[in-house]
Design an enzyme around this catalytic site. Structure first.
Site, short mmCIF file in Angstrom:
data_model
loop_
_atom_site.label_atom_id
_atom_site.label_comp_id
_atom_site.label_asym_id
_atom_site.label_seq_id
_atom_site.Cartn_x
_atom_site.Cartn_y
_atom_site.Cartn_z
N LYS A 1 -6.71 -12.35 3.71
CA LYS A 1 -5.40 -12.12 3.85
C LYS A 1 -4.68 -13.05 5.35
O LYS A 1 -5.20 -12.82 5.96
CB LYS A 1 -5.06 -10.66 4.34
C1 E4P Z 1 0.51 -4.89 2.68
O1 E4P Z 1 -0.69 -5.14 2.45
C2 E4P Z 1 0.45 -4.05 4.05
O2 E4P Z 1 -0.86 -3.65 4.46
C3 E4P Z 1 1.24 -2.78 4.12
O3 E4P Z 1 1.73 -2.76 2.84
C4 E4P Z 1 2.20 -2.71 5.21
O4 E4P Z 1 3.05 -1.61 4.91
P1 E4P Z 1 3.62 -0.74 6.06
O5 E4P Z 1 5.03 -1.19 5.93
O6 E4P Z 1 3.86 0.92 5.59
O7 E4P Z 1 2.96 -0.81 7.19
#
Ligand code: E4P
Length: 214
Positions: free
Chosen positions: A83
């Site tokens: 990522k």
């Molecule tokens: C995406 O891969 C992130 O881990 C996640 O969806 C972020 O979500 P949040 O805005 O609830 O922290």
């Protein structure tokens, strides 16, 4: 549309996997921090129960640092996806990973213009953050519509992974727009099962069943 679970909590992952509807996992540094465990332990736990794609985020901010983390993360197991944040260094690293055959999930995407860059760089997944856009009074789902249209126009292979999901309606909207993946926190995944008419209907069936002569 595939379901990923958006957590680093192994108990939640185990439960979602046991339901038979979990295709993969996404994590981020905040989710790993919540577990209060070292990253290596978190990765070891998740890879031992999930066969589908597991996104692990780099924490370096420069290209060289990202690439050295990316190589280490990708070498853990074939289903581990690197990522990478949507910065200039991140897009550069995404392109280098793509050239090297390393799977990537480009994260922290908040616009169709950014998503276009990730696809051009050969990202495996793009993660637009819908809930965080809604939080600042933007229509988060609008960018999913824009991205799916743009990717369709040019035949990009990059998969649209709807992230920052806050409630079941986000999941329905993502599916309606033809997103490839929706990554869902455990509590939202759990809510997808709920409907009061299911509970009422089942209670009535069970009550009537008792009247059937044996
Ligand atoms: C995406 O891969 C992130 O881990 C996640 O969806 C972020 O979500 P949040 O805005 O609830 O922290």
């Amino acid at each position: 549309m595939k379901f990923f679970i958006d957590t680093a909590d192994i108990a939640q992952i185990r439960e979602a996997v046991s339901w038979g509807i979990c295709d993969g996992v996404t994590t981020n540094p905040s989710l790993v921090a919540k577990t209060k465990k070292p990253l290596a332990q978190v990765i070891e736990e998740i890879t031992s129960v999930v066969d589908g794609p597991i996104s692990i985020e780099v924490t370096a901010l420069d290209f060289e640092g990202m690439m050295s983390e990316a190589r280490r993360i990708a070498a853990i197991k074939s289903n581990v996806v690197v990522k990478i944040p949507l910065t200039k260094a991140g897009i550069q690293a995404t392109k280098a990973c793509s050239d090297a055959g390393i799977k990537t999930n480009v994260t922290l995407c908040f616009s169709a213009a950014q998503a276009r860059l990730a696809a051009k760089a050969g990202a495996t997944y793009i993660s637009p953050f819908i809930g965080r856009l809604d939080d600042v009074a933007n229509e988060g789902m609008q960018i999913i519509e824009d991205i799916t249209t743009i990717y369709g126009n040019y035949g990009f292979d990059t998969q649209v992974l709807v992230a920052s999901v806050r409630h079941p309606i986000h999941v329905v909207q993502a599916a309606r727009l033809g997103a490839d993946v929706c990554t869902v926190p455990f509590d939202v995944l759990d809510k997808l099962f709920l409907h009061p008419l299911t509970d009422i209907g089942l209670a009535k069936f069970m009550e009537d069943w008792k009247k059937v002569p044996t």
